[in-house]
Design a protein around this motif. Sequence first.
Motif, PDB file in Angstrom:
ATOM      1  N   GLY A 184       4.485   2.039 -13.280  1.00 12.81           N
ATOM      2  CA  GLY A 184       3.405   3.300 -12.847  1.00 12.81           C
ATOM      3  C   GLY A 184       2.238   3.014 -13.953  1.00 12.81           C
ATOM      4  O   GLY A 184       1.608   4.048 -13.840  1.00 12.81           O
ATOM      5  N   ARG A 195       1.557   1.206  -0.408  1.00  9.48           N
ATOM      6  CA  ARG A 195       0.915   0.677  -1.356  1.00  9.48           C
ATOM      7  C   ARG A 195       0.731   1.422  -2.804  1.00  9.48           C
ATOM      8  O   ARG A 195       0.221   2.558  -2.414  1.00  9.48           O
ATOM      9  CB  ARG A 195      -0.645   0.271  -0.848  1.00  9.48           C
ATOM     10  N   GLY A 196       1.453   1.116  -3.703  1.00  8.46           N
ATOM     11  CA  GLY A 196       1.595   1.710  -4.895  1.00  8.46           C
ATOM     12  C   GLY A 196       0.035   1.912  -5.639  1.00  8.46           C
ATOM     13  O   GLY A 196      -0.682   1.316  -5.362  1.00  8.46           O
ATOM     14  N   GLN A 233       4.800  -4.118  -8.363  1.00  3.95           N
ATOM     15  CA  GLN A 233       6.090  -3.421  -8.233  1.00  3.95           C
ATOM     16  C   GLN A 233       7.207  -4.270  -8.828  1.00  3.95           C
ATOM     17  O   GLN A 233       7.255  -5.411  -8.116  1.00  3.95           O
ATOM     18  CB  GLN A 233       6.265  -2.720  -6.673  1.00  3.95           C
TER      19      GLN A 233
END
Length: 460
Positions: free
Chosen positions: A430, A450-451, A456
């Motif tokens: 993150g 989609r982060g 990821q």
Amino acid sequence: MTDGALFAGPAIRRLRKKEGLTQAAMATRLSISASYLNLIERNQRPLSARVVFQVVDQFDFDPRRLREHESIGGVDGLARRFADERFSDFEIDRDEIAEFLAAAPQAAAAFARLYDSAGAGAAVGEDPIAQARFEIERWRNHYADLDMLAEKLADEVRLSHSDPGVGLAERLREKHQLAIRILPREIMPDAIRRLDLHARQLQLSEMLTPASRNFQIASQIGQLEYQKEISSVAAGAQFSDEAARKLFERHLVGYFAAALLMPYSRFLRACEATNYDLPILRRRFGVSFEQLGHRLTTLQRVGQRGLPFFMARLDRAGQFSKRFAGASAATLLESEMSCPLWVANHAFERPGHLCVQAVVAQGVDAGPDHWFTISRTVEGSGASGEARFVLVLGLEAKLAADLAQARGVNLAVEDADPIGLGCARCHRPGCTQRSLPPRGAQLSFDNIVRGVTPFQFGRD
């Protein structure tokens, strides 16, 4: 092992077996009980000064062998080696490392030697800079004999007054018949110091600051008067690479110069009296922030130890150009790149200001990971100009509460800023500042979501 207490059970046991003695027979020779010797050999009792004297007297024993663990940097030295990412899956903590060192110091020393010569692989190999750094860390950046020589010389030239340059210049003139000459930049465009024996001059660039000028004079005095002692320490390292030996010797010259400008006992007293107030210490000893930072990593005299600072120097790309762990367990320096979340990387935006931060180093596999750090821009070679580097001083947060620069800073671990060891060695998820995925991570992809971060991943 507690600071100041000497636990050397394995060394005593090896000596007894070498002499072919039972515990009872050796105890008689040492004028102690067999049960007490048994506790000593099991590291359940430290050696008293009287027992050490008896060991030396009865067996013609070199007492330095009782502290053989110090040759590899003790627990901190082993922790730095075990922090190598190749050992990360073993999850070895400091308690295990301390047990290993206490129970089998020879095996620990063998591991350290193997790691330093081969186990570090590409990290050391034929790289002379890495070889020199390993030797500095092996000594924990403390050279007691050089400190004593520098302290004695400082008393002789009376460097206690506010302008050490006067005493240093007088020493050059009286003992070496050398005058100091400041030369314009156009005459010395690519050098900051030159020894001209024909003209009997130590020539210095006009671009040097007063603190850097004094440091260069002190360095030259060290080379003129104590080159034999300095070379002897460097030769003892037995480098396979001549460049590594020269780099290490250059470090020792700088160490001597700093020890001359900041004599050990007087400097430590000033540190303790001012709560390590860095601006006051700079003014009191007439040194630069970088010279002061170097000196703070060296305060490890037995019975007269200072706080265990580490020091690092960063360039604008976040690369380390200097790293000195000293007596700290600063495994967060064991990376080629620094974390962009570290305030040290933002200090360039505030030249000349002290930038402080409490951090938790994520991804550190051994040693304390909660730190208080102080960062400030420095000019590098000492020539005037824009800031080229940032110097970072760090101390375990639990030891930093009384520091002058820590006043008003929240040192609670739960409130510290998380940082990593550079993106390639950081597995913290993150992070929006991430530039690379961590090495050894399995990348994952999701066509639906989609982060907020570009990568990821999980751990293999």
